[in-house]
Scaffold this active site. Structure first.
Site, PDB file in Angstrom:
ATOM      1  N   ASP A  70      -3.467   8.286  -1.269  1.00 31.71           N
ATOM      2  CA  ASP A  70      -3.841   7.202  -0.358  1.00 31.71           C
ATOM      3  C   ASP A  70      -5.255   6.717  -0.696  1.00 31.71           C
ATOM      4  O   ASP A  70      -5.494   5.520  -0.855  1.00 31.71           O
ATOM      5  CB  ASP A  70      -3.772   7.757   1.082  1.00 31.71           C
ATOM      6  CG  ASP A  70      -4.249   6.777   2.132  1.00 31.71           C
ATOM      7  OD1 ASP A  70      -3.891   5.590   2.029  1.00 31.71           O
ATOM      8  OD2 ASP A  70      -4.966   7.202   3.058  1.00 31.71           O
TER       9      ASP A  70
ATOM     10  N   GLU B 294      -0.056   6.261  12.391  1.00 33.35           N
ATOM     11  CA  GLU B 294      -1.418   5.785  12.648  1.00 33.35           C
ATOM     12  C   GLU B 294      -1.444   4.308  13.048  1.00 33.35           C
ATOM     13  O   GLU B 294      -2.130   3.924  13.968  1.00 33.35           O
ATOM     14  CB  GLU B 294      -2.270   6.024  11.394  1.00 33.35           C
ATOM     15  CG  GLU B 294      -3.716   5.601  11.511  1.00 33.35           C
ATOM     16  CD  GLU B 294      -4.505   6.393  12.566  1.00 33.35           C
ATOM     17  OE1 GLU B 294      -4.026   7.467  12.971  1.00 33.35           O
ATOM     18  OE2 GLU B 294      -5.571   5.914  12.982  1.00 33.35           O
ATOM     19  N   ASP B 295      -0.707   3.478  12.324  1.00 34.71           N
ATOM     20  CA  ASP B 295      -0.867   2.029  12.479  1.00 34.71           C
ATOM     21  C   ASP B 295       0.242   1.317  13.237  1.00 34.71           C
ATOM     22  O   ASP B 295       0.111   0.135  13.539  1.00 34.71           O
ATOM     23  CB  ASP B 295      -0.967   1.360  11.094  1.00 34.71           C
ATOM     24  CG  ASP B 295      -2.249   1.730  10.371  1.00 34.71           C
ATOM     25  OD1 ASP B 295      -3.168   2.204  11.044  1.00 34.71           O
ATOM     26  OD2 ASP B 295      -2.310   1.541   9.151  1.00 34.71           O
TER      27      ASP B 295
ATOM     28  N   HIS C 207       0.814  -1.216   0.000  1.00 39.14           N
ATOM     29  CA  HIS C 207       0.000   0.000   0.000  1.00 39.14           C
ATOM     30  C   HIS C 207       0.853   1.275   0.000  1.00 39.14           C
ATOM     31  O   HIS C 207       0.736   2.083  -0.918  1.00 39.14           O
ATOM     32  CB  HIS C 207      -1.012  -0.058   1.156  1.00 39.14           C
ATOM     33  CG  HIS C 207      -1.723   1.226   1.400  1.00 39.14           C
ATOM     34  ND1 HIS C 207      -2.543   1.822   0.461  1.00 39.14           N
ATOM     35  CD2 HIS C 207      -1.741   2.064   2.467  1.00 39.14           C
ATOM     36  CE1 HIS C 207      -3.036   2.941   0.949  1.00 39.14           C
ATOM     37  NE2 HIS C 207      -2.562   3.111   2.160  1.00 39.14           N
TER      38      HIS C 207
ATOM     39  N   ASP D  82     -23.710  14.206 -26.396  1.00 33.32           N
ATOM     40  CA  ASP D  82     -22.322  13.961 -26.799  1.00 33.32           C
ATOM     41  C   ASP D  82     -21.577  13.145 -25.759  1.00 33.32           C
ATOM     42  O   ASP D  82     -21.504  13.520 -24.601  1.00 33.32           O
ATOM     43  CB  ASP D  82     -21.577  15.266 -27.074  1.00 33.32           C
ATOM     44  CG  ASP D  82     -21.629  16.220 -25.908  1.00 33.32           C
ATOM     45  OD1 ASP D  82     -20.727  17.031 -25.749  1.00 33.32           O
ATOM     46  OD2 ASP D  82     -22.590  16.134 -25.099  1.00 33.32           O
TER      47      ASP D  82
ATOM     48  N   HIS E 111       3.320   7.142   5.381  1.00 35.26           N
ATOM     49  CA  HIS E 111       2.088   7.848   5.759  1.00 35.26           C
ATOM     50  C   HIS E 111       1.214   7.121   6.773  1.00 35.26           C
ATOM     51  O   HIS E 111       0.447   7.748   7.492  1.00 35.26           O
ATOM     52  CB  HIS E 111       1.257   8.219   4.520  1.00 35.26           C
ATOM     53  CG  HIS E 111       0.404   7.104   3.984  1.00 35.26           C
ATOM     54  ND1 HIS E 111       0.865   6.215   3.053  1.00 35.26           N
ATOM     55  CD2 HIS E 111      -0.874   6.746   4.257  1.00 35.26           C
ATOM     56  CE1 HIS E 111      -0.110   5.351   2.779  1.00 35.26           C
ATOM     57  NE2 HIS E 111      -1.160   5.653   3.489  1.00 35.26           N
TER      58      HIS E 111
HETATM   59 MN    MN Z   1      -3.061   4.533   3.817  1.00 37.76          MN
END
Ligand code: MN
Length: 467
Positions: free
Chosen positions: A143, A80-81, A52, A263, A76
Site C-alpha cells: 500500500d 477504512e474508507d 489503487h 564504489d 484493504h
Molecule cells: Mn491504501
C-alpha cells in the site's frame, strides 16, 4: 489519468505469472466489490479509486503471496474508507480475508509519528501486527509503495510527512524483512521529496555519465561472463549503479562529492549452486585485484534478515573499484523479496514462515513468557541498533531464552507450593508485613525468617498470658 482496464490487466498478468492457480472468479468478485464500495471516491489525480487497490494487489502478487493476500489487498481500504464492515467481508470472502483487511485497517489508523521517541512505538505496532499474520504488514508495505509511486499528486506538506514516515517506518521495516528491492524504491522515492536538490544533483550526474558507466559495466560484465563460461559455470551476470539513496548516504557520511566516491558500481553473478558461488569468487579474484578487507561471506553467516551472498570489492585494469555480489538464484529471490519469498516457499507447512526470522520467533517467545510490552519494546530497541548488535543479541538471547524458559517452567510448577509461599512471605516481611509467617511448617520456613517467627510466637504467647 490512469485507466481501470490497464491496471486490471497488469494485475491479472502478475497473478498469472506468480500464482497460476489463483481463483480468478473470486478475485474478480473482490475487484467488483471494492469498485462498487469505492465508487464515489477519486484518487488525487482524478482517476477512479479502484486503481489503487488494483495496483496494491499487483505488488502483493509480485511478492508471491497467496490468493487470500491478493483479496486482502483488493479490499484493504474498504473498512477504512467505505461502509463495508468486517462481517460483510467475512460473509463473502471468509474469515482470513476479513482478518487481513481488519489488520491493515488497524495499521492505517495507527497514526505513525515521525518523532525520535515515537519510532520505537511505530515499529512495535508493526511487530505486533506482524506476529499475528505477516501478510497484514506485507499488504501495508505494498500500500505504501503504491502511495509513494503516486506521491506527485499530493500537497507538498503531505509529501514531506509521508516521505518521512516512509524513511522512519517503512524502509527500515522492509530492510528487517529482507525486502531489498522494495526498500530501495521506498528510499529513493522518499529522498526525491525530502532532499530534492541532492536527489536531482545525483540523478543528473548519473545521467551525464550514463554512456561511460554503461560502457564500463559492459566491459567488466563481458570479462566475468567469458571467464565463467569458458570454465563451464552457468551464470547470469550484470552490472548496476548502486541506488540513489545509498549514494547520497555515502556522500554525506564521507563528506565527498559523487565523483570522489569509492564504489558506486555493483555487479551480480547469479549461479545455480553454492559451490559455484565459491568457484566464481576464485575466478573474480583471479581476474581483478582484490581490495583488502572488503570480502564478506554472508553465505556461511547470513545476515539476520536472511540475506545471503558473497561480497568482494576488486579493481579492474582501469583503476575503478567495484563490488561483486555472488549468489544462487534462491538467495537472489530472498534478497529481493525477503520474508515474502520465504513465505512462498514454505506455504502450507503449517506454522508460517515468519518464524524463520529469528527475531520474530523471539518476539513470539517473549510474548509466551508473559514478558511485558515494555520489556519486549526494550528488546526490539536493542535489536534495532544494527545488524551486528542483533546478531550478538540473538546469540545471547538464545542462551538466555533457554534459562528463562526453564525458570518459567519451574516457577509454574512451584506456584502453589510452600517454596513459593515462603518466597512470598519473605518479600512481604521485607516490606514489614508478617502476615502468614506464623502458620508455615518448620521445614518450609527459610532460615532468614526463623527469627521473625520466633518473635511473632513470643509476642503471641505474651498476649495469651495476659488473657
Ligand atoms: Mn491504501
Amino acid at each position: 489519468m490512469e485507466s481501470f482496464e490497464e491496471h486490471y490487466a497488469s494485475m491479472c498478468d502478475a497473478i498469472k505469472k506468480h500464482l497460476p492457480g489463483a481463483d480468478m472468479a473470486l478475485i474478480d468478485r473482490a475487484v467488483d466489490y471494492a469498485n462498487q464500495k469505492h465508487k464515489v471516491q477519486k484518487r488525487k489525480d482524478g482517476s477512479p479509486y479502484i486503481i489503487h487497490p488494483l495496483a496494491v494487489a499487483q505488488i502483493v502478487a509480485e511478492m508471491g503471496l497467496d490468493c487470500d493476500a491478493i483479496l486482502g489487498a483488493l479490499l484493504h481500504d474498504c473498512i477504512e474508507d467505505t461502509d463495508a464492515s468486517h462481517e460483510d467481508i467475512e460473509k463473502i470472502f471468509g474469515p482470513t480475508v476479513a482478518e487481513l483487511v481488519e489488520g491493515v485497517t488497524k495499521l492505517t489508523r495507527a497514526n505513525f509519528s515521525s518523532s525520535e521517541q515515537a519510532q520505537m512505538e511505530n515499529l512495535r505496532k508493526m511487530f505486533m501486527a506482524m506476529s499475528k499474520d505477516i501478510r497484514v504488514v506485507l499488504i501495508k508495505i505494498a500500500d505504501r509503495l503504491h502511495n509513494m509511486r503516486t506521491m506527485q499528486y499530493q500537497t507538498p506538506e503531505k509529501q514531506i510527512q509521508k516521505c518521512r514516515e516512509t524513511m522512519d517506518v517503512y524502509a527500515p521495516l522492509a530492510h528487517r524483512l529482507g525486502m531489498q528491492k522494495i526498500k530501495w524504491e521506498l528510499e529513493d522515492t522518499a529522498l526525491r521529496y525530502l532532499a530534492p536538490m541532492e536527489y536531482n544533483e545525483i540523478m543528473s550526474y548519473l545521467q551525464a555519465h550514463k554512456e561511460k558507466d554503461e560502457a564500463f559495466m559492459r566491459t567488466i560484465q563481458d570479462k566475468i561472463t567469458q571467464r565463467l563460461t569458458s570454465v563451464g559455470i552457468h551464470n547470469t551476470t550484470y552490472g548496476r549503479i548502486k541506488h540513489v539513496y545509498s549514494i547520497y548516504r555515502k556522500m554525506l557520511a564521507q563528506g565527498k562529492t559523487i565523483d570522489e566516491l569509492y564504489d558506486i558500481y555493483a555487479f551480480r553473478v547469479i549461479v545455480d549452486t553454492i559451490p559455484d558461488c565459491y568457484n566464481v569468487l576464485g575466478h573474480v579474484h583471479d581476474l581483478f585485484s582484490l581490495v583488502p578487507g572488503r570480502f564478506k561471506d554472508y553465505i556461511s553467516t547470513p545476515k539476520p534478515n536472511m540475506y545471503q551472498s558473497l561480497h568482494t570489492t576488486v579493481i579492474g585494469s582501469q583503476g575503478i573499484p567495484f563490488e561483486v555480489q555472488i549468489r544462487t538464484w534462491q538467495m537472489h529471490e530472498t534478497a529481493e523479496y525477503g520474508i515474502a519469498a520465504h513465505w512462498k516457499y514454505k506455504q502450507g507447512t503449517g506454522t508460517g514462515t515468519e518464524k524463520d526470522f529469528e527475531w520474530l520467533r523471539i518476539i513470539e517467545c517473549l510474548k509466551k513468557t508473559g514478558m511485558s510490552l515494555k520489556d519486549i519494546r526494550e528488546y526490539i530497541e536493542l535489536a534495532m541498533q544494527g545488524d551486528e548488535t542483533i546478531a550478538r543479541r540473538l546469540e545471547l538471547f538464545r542462551k538466555q531464552r533457554t534459562v528463562l524458559e526453564t525458570r518459567m517452567a519451574e516457577l509454574q510448577q512451584t506456584m502453589d507450593t510452600l517454596d513459593y509461599k515462603c518466597w512470598f512471605y519473605e518479600t512481604a516481611a521485607a516490606r514489614g508485613s508478617t502476615e502468614g509467617i506464623s502458620d508455615l511448617p518448620d521445614e518450609a520456613l527459610p532460615k532468614a525468617l526463623r527469627p521473625v517467627r520466633e518473635r511473632l510466637r513470643a509476642a503471641a504467647e505474651a498476649e495469651t498470658e495476659e488473657v
